[in-house]
Design a protein around this motif. Structure first.
Motif, PDB file in Angstrom:
ATOM      1  N   ARG A  59      40.917  43.656  48.611  1.00  0.00           N
ATOM      2  CA  ARG A  59      40.295  42.323  48.987  1.00  0.00           C
ATOM      3  C   ARG A  59      38.850  42.458  49.131  1.00  0.00           C
ATOM      4  O   ARG A  59      38.303  41.476  48.936  1.00  0.00           O
ATOM      5  CB  ARG A  59      40.793  42.070  50.262  1.00  0.00           C
ATOM      6  CG  ARG A  59      40.517  43.269  51.471  1.00  0.00           C
ATOM      7  CD  ARG A  59      41.359  42.732  52.938  1.00  0.00           C
ATOM      8  NE  ARG A  59      40.993  43.328  53.906  1.00  0.00           N
ATOM      9  CZ  ARG A  59      41.417  44.475  54.165  1.00  0.00           C
ATOM     10  NH1 ARG A  59      42.172  45.212  53.407  1.00  0.00           N
ATOM     11  NH2 ARG A  59      40.848  45.245  55.380  1.00  0.00           N
ATOM     12  N   ASN A  60      38.271  43.662  49.407  1.00  0.00           N
ATOM     13  CA  ASN A  60      36.793  43.998  49.342  1.00  0.00           C
ATOM     14  C   ASN A  60      36.305  44.302  47.813  1.00  0.00           C
ATOM     15  O   ASN A  60      34.864  44.285  47.861  1.00  0.00           O
ATOM     16  CB  ASN A  60      36.442  45.093  50.139  1.00  0.00           C
ATOM     17  CG  ASN A  60      36.817  44.795  51.659  1.00  0.00           C
ATOM     18  OD1 ASN A  60      36.867  43.743  52.156  1.00  0.00           O
ATOM     19  ND2 ASN A  60      37.469  46.013  52.513  1.00  0.00           N
ATOM     20  N   ILE A  61      37.415  44.034  46.942  1.00  0.00           N
ATOM     21  CA  ILE A  61      36.565  44.399  45.648  1.00  0.00           C
ATOM     22  C   ILE A  61      36.638  42.897  44.834  1.00  0.00           C
ATOM     23  O   ILE A  61      35.758  42.829  43.883  1.00  0.00           O
ATOM     24  CB  ILE A  61      37.356  45.638  44.916  1.00  0.00           C
ATOM     25  CG1 ILE A  61      37.237  46.942  45.565  1.00  0.00           C
ATOM     26  CG2 ILE A  61      36.955  45.632  43.537  1.00  0.00           C
ATOM     27  CD1 ILE A  61      38.339  48.044  44.959  1.00  0.00           C
ATOM     28  N   ARG A  67      39.113  34.908  42.953  1.00  0.00           N
ATOM     29  CA  ARG A  67      39.936  35.401  43.580  1.00  0.00           C
ATOM     30  C   ARG A  67      41.674  35.003  43.336  1.00  0.00           C
ATOM     31  O   ARG A  67      42.498  35.844  43.195  1.00  0.00           O
ATOM     32  CB  ARG A  67      40.011  35.396  45.225  1.00  0.00           C
ATOM     33  CG  ARG A  67      40.232  34.032  45.711  1.00  0.00           C
ATOM     34  CD  ARG A  67      39.835  34.082  47.348  1.00  0.00           C
ATOM     35  NE  ARG A  67      40.077  32.847  47.788  1.00  0.00           N
ATOM     36  CZ  ARG A  67      39.106  31.760  48.219  1.00  0.00           C
ATOM     37  NH1 ARG A  67      38.051  31.808  47.628  1.00  0.00           N
ATOM     38  NH2 ARG A  67      39.550  30.664  48.924  1.00  0.00           N
ATOM     39  N   ILE A  68      41.605  33.634  43.296  1.00  0.00           N
ATOM     40  CA  ILE A  68      43.187  33.021  42.658  1.00  0.00           C
ATOM     41  C   ILE A  68      43.320  33.554  41.268  1.00  0.00           C
ATOM     42  O   ILE A  68      44.710  34.222  41.373  1.00  0.00           O
ATOM     43  CB  ILE A  68      42.822  31.553  42.735  1.00  0.00           C
ATOM     44  CG1 ILE A  68      42.543  31.130  44.411  1.00  0.00           C
ATOM     45  CG2 ILE A  68      44.338  31.077  42.237  1.00  0.00           C
ATOM     46  CD1 ILE A  68      43.538  31.405  45.303  1.00  0.00           C
ATOM     47  N   PRO A  69      42.552  33.653  40.261  1.00  0.00           N
ATOM     48  CA  PRO A  69      43.021  34.141  39.156  1.00  0.00           C
ATOM     49  C   PRO A  69      43.700  35.798  39.308  1.00  0.00           C
ATOM     50  O   PRO A  69      44.432  36.211  38.372  1.00  0.00           O
ATOM     51  CB  PRO A  69      41.986  34.060  38.057  1.00  0.00           C
ATOM     52  CG  PRO A  69      40.919  32.823  38.752  1.00  0.00           C
ATOM     53  CD  PRO A  69      41.063  32.776  40.202  1.00  0.00           C
ATOM     54  N   VAL A  73      47.143  37.348  38.364  1.00  0.00           N
ATOM     55  CA  VAL A  73      47.162  38.711  37.541  1.00  0.00           C
ATOM     56  C   VAL A  73      48.069  39.912  38.219  1.00  0.00           C
ATOM     57  O   VAL A  73      48.891  40.493  37.765  1.00  0.00           O
ATOM     58  CB  VAL A  73      46.044  39.163  37.084  1.00  0.00           C
ATOM     59  CG1 VAL A  73      45.926  40.556  36.240  1.00  0.00           C
ATOM     60  CG2 VAL A  73      45.216  38.017  36.166  1.00  0.00           C
ATOM     61  N   VAL A  74      47.628  40.050  39.516  1.00  0.00           N
ATOM     62  CA  VAL A  74      48.376  41.012  40.337  1.00  0.00           C
ATOM     63  C   VAL A  74      49.828  40.868  40.294  1.00  0.00           C
ATOM     64  O   VAL A  74      50.676  41.552  39.948  1.00  0.00           O
ATOM     65  CB  VAL A  74      47.748  41.335  41.604  1.00  0.00           C
ATOM     66  CG1 VAL A  74      48.485  42.127  42.489  1.00  0.00           C
ATOM     67  CG2 VAL A  74      46.036  41.741  41.444  1.00  0.00           C
ATOM     68  N   ILE A  75      50.301  39.525  40.643  1.00  0.00           N
ATOM     69  CA  ILE A  75      51.407  39.135  41.060  1.00  0.00           C
ATOM     70  C   ILE A  75      52.052  39.151  39.793  1.00  0.00           C
ATOM     71  O   ILE A  75      53.544  39.466  39.659  1.00  0.00           O
ATOM     72  CB  ILE A  75      51.503  37.736  41.436  1.00  0.00           C
ATOM     73  CG1 ILE A  75      50.948  37.446  43.106  1.00  0.00           C
ATOM     74  CG2 ILE A  75      52.893  37.053  41.564  1.00  0.00           C
ATOM     75  CD1 ILE A  75      50.787  36.234  43.392  1.00  0.00           C
ATOM     76  N   ALA A  76      51.639  38.582  38.554  1.00  0.00           N
ATOM     77  CA  ALA A  76      52.273  38.691  37.037  1.00  0.00           C
ATOM     78  C   ALA A  76      52.708  40.044  36.720  1.00  0.00           C
ATOM     79  O   ALA A  76      53.719  40.156  36.216  1.00  0.00           O
ATOM     80  CB  ALA A  76      51.392  38.112  36.124  1.00  0.00           C
ATOM     81  N   PHE A 117      47.095  35.609  54.065  1.00  0.00           N
ATOM     82  CA  PHE A 117      47.064  36.658  55.071  1.00  0.00           C
ATOM     83  C   PHE A 117      46.519  37.974  54.355  1.00  0.00           C
ATOM     84  O   PHE A 117      45.841  38.706  54.790  1.00  0.00           O
ATOM     85  CB  PHE A 117      48.661  37.097  55.266  1.00  0.00           C
ATOM     86  CG  PHE A 117      49.023  37.679  56.473  1.00  0.00           C
ATOM     87  CD1 PHE A 117      49.034  37.247  57.752  1.00  0.00           C
ATOM     88  CD2 PHE A 117      48.981  39.177  56.272  1.00  0.00           C
ATOM     89  CE1 PHE A 117      49.026  38.470  58.648  1.00  0.00           C
ATOM     90  CE2 PHE A 117      49.025  39.962  57.414  1.00  0.00           C
ATOM     91  CZ  PHE A 117      49.309  39.586  58.509  1.00  0.00           C
ATOM     92  N   ALA A 118      46.903  38.051  53.108  1.00  0.00           N
ATOM     93  CA  ALA A 118      46.651  39.522  52.577  1.00  0.00           C
ATOM     94  C   ALA A 118      45.315  39.668  52.419  1.00  0.00           C
ATOM     95  O   ALA A 118      44.736  40.880  52.625  1.00  0.00           O
ATOM     96  CB  ALA A 118      47.434  39.749  51.090  1.00  0.00           C
ATOM     97  N   ARG A 119      44.509  38.704  52.233  1.00  0.00           N
ATOM     98  CA  ARG A 119      43.008  38.874  51.881  1.00  0.00           C
ATOM     99  C   ARG A 119      42.277  39.034  53.083  1.00  0.00           C
ATOM    100  O   ARG A 119      41.060  39.202  52.990  1.00  0.00           O
ATOM    101  CB  ARG A 119      42.512  37.864  51.128  1.00  0.00           C
ATOM    102  CG  ARG A 119      42.141  36.391  51.674  1.00  0.00           C
ATOM    103  CD  ARG A 119      41.852  35.280  50.680  1.00  0.00           C
ATOM    104  NE  ARG A 119      41.416  34.156  51.423  1.00  0.00           N
ATOM    105  CZ  ARG A 119      40.250  33.836  51.815  1.00  0.00           C
ATOM    106  NH1 ARG A 119      39.272  34.719  51.682  1.00  0.00           N
ATOM    107  NH2 ARG A 119      39.935  32.695  52.419  1.00  0.00           N
ATOM    108  N   LYS A 120      42.750  38.848  54.234  1.00  0.00           N
ATOM    109  CA  LYS A 120      42.189  38.889  55.438  1.00  0.00           C
ATOM    110  C   LYS A 120      42.782  40.121  56.370  1.00  0.00           C
ATOM    111  O   LYS A 120      42.195  40.136  57.551  1.00  0.00           O
ATOM    112  CB  LYS A 120      42.400  37.616  56.390  1.00  0.00           C
ATOM    113  CG  LYS A 120      42.191  36.188  55.514  1.00  0.00           C
ATOM    114  CD  LYS A 120      42.250  35.051  56.374  1.00  0.00           C
ATOM    115  CE  LYS A 120      41.913  33.915  55.599  1.00  0.00           C
ATOM    116  NZ  LYS A 120      42.230  32.643  56.428  1.00  0.00           N
ATOM    117  N   ASN A 121      43.596  40.917  56.026  1.00  0.00           N
ATOM    118  CA  ASN A 121      44.445  41.809  56.966  1.00  0.00           C
ATOM    119  C   ASN A 121      44.528  43.065  55.917  1.00  0.00           C
ATOM    120  O   ASN A 121      44.343  43.168  55.026  1.00  0.00           O
ATOM    121  CB  ASN A 121      45.474  41.318  57.266  1.00  0.00           C
ATOM    122  CG  ASN A 121      45.519  39.978  58.394  1.00  0.00           C
ATOM    123  OD1 ASN A 121      45.111  40.415  59.530  1.00  0.00           O
ATOM    124  ND2 ASN A 121      45.710  39.036  57.699  1.00  0.00           N
ATOM    125  N   GLY A 122      44.869  44.147  56.929  1.00  0.00           N
ATOM    126  CA  GLY A 122      44.912  45.470  56.239  1.00  0.00           C
ATOM    127  C   GLY A 122      46.344  45.479  55.793  1.00  0.00           C
ATOM    128  O   GLY A 122      47.257  44.771  55.612  1.00  0.00           O
TER     129      GLY A 122
END
Length: 227
Positions: A59-61, A67-69, A73-76, A117-122
């Motif tokens: 999330r910090n990278i 971020r949406i694309p 890519v990660v989900i795919a 959630f994921a982009r804001k939490n650990g």
């Protein structure tokens, strides 16, 4: 927020299907049988868990503007892994789910949890959120499939139920029956979980984290007006 609360909220309070009304396409399409419903739920749970953890770790990278694309890519990538594993070791389930397995990539539940959630939490919290939401999705599919298969086909997981195999309602396994069953289950859940509401606005809204607003508007009490 306690870690137990993060996990449990996806099961009932913020169930992605029965409360947030997300992922209705696979819910209606794969709940004609219990086997296909559970397979879809577990596949989506695996993707949701892994993608939440990966997106949280990155999330910090990931640049905010793309971020949406990047999430897609990660989900795919995880969906492709699940597809290949099912095709190799569970070919019957792979054929049963068909195109809906690939469509997990654009499932709004998975993309929504990444954004909200994921982009804001650990990583740990994101893993718990993904697991809870995934199991909530699976439970909702199982409820739908059980009702549709038992009443509509007289079977459970393909096993005939004595007394129901000859007396059933076949329309429940068709598209109109899916919408009917979906509406009935949502109404039942809403009735069971209904609580008196005195406020509207951000407080109590399951999507409040996404909008970033903190204000809450007091609900005006209804008064009868005689004209």
């Amino acid at each position: 927020m306690k870690k137990s609360s993060i996990f449990l909220k996806g099961l009932i309070k913020e169930n992605p299907v029965l409360v947030l009304i997300l992922g209705t396409c696979p819910t209606l399409a794969t709940t004609t049988s219990v086997i296909s419903a559970v397979a879809m739920g577990l596949a989506a749970t695996a993707v949701l868990l892994c993608s939440n953890m990966a997106i949280s770790a990155l999330r910090n990278i990931i640049p905010d503007k793309v971020r949406i694309p990047c999430y897609i890519v990660v989900i795919a990538g995880f969906v492709s892994v699940v597809q290949m594993l099912m095709q190799a070791y569970l070919p019957d389930l792979y054929d049963m789910l068909g195109v809906y397995l690939a469509l997990i990539v654009v499932n709004c539940i998975i993309l929504g949890r990444a954004e909200m959630f994921a982009r804001k939490n650990g990583v740990i919290d994101s893993a718990l959120d993904g697991l809870g939401m995934g199991l909530g999705f699976t439970i909702a599919l199982l409820l739908m499939a059980t009702f549709r298969e038992v009443v509509g086909n007289g079977t459970f997981a393909g096993i005939a139920i004595p007394g129901l195999s000859e007396y059933n309602i076949p329309i429940l396994t068709a598209s109109p029956g899916g919408f009917f069953a979906f509406g009935c289950i949502i109404a039942l859940v809403a009735k069971i979980t209904d609580k008196p509401k005195t406020k509207i606005g951000c407080e109590g809204c399951p999507s409040a984290e996404a909008c970033g607003k903190t204000g809450c508007i007091e609900e005006e009490k209804e008064e009868s007006v005689n004209v």
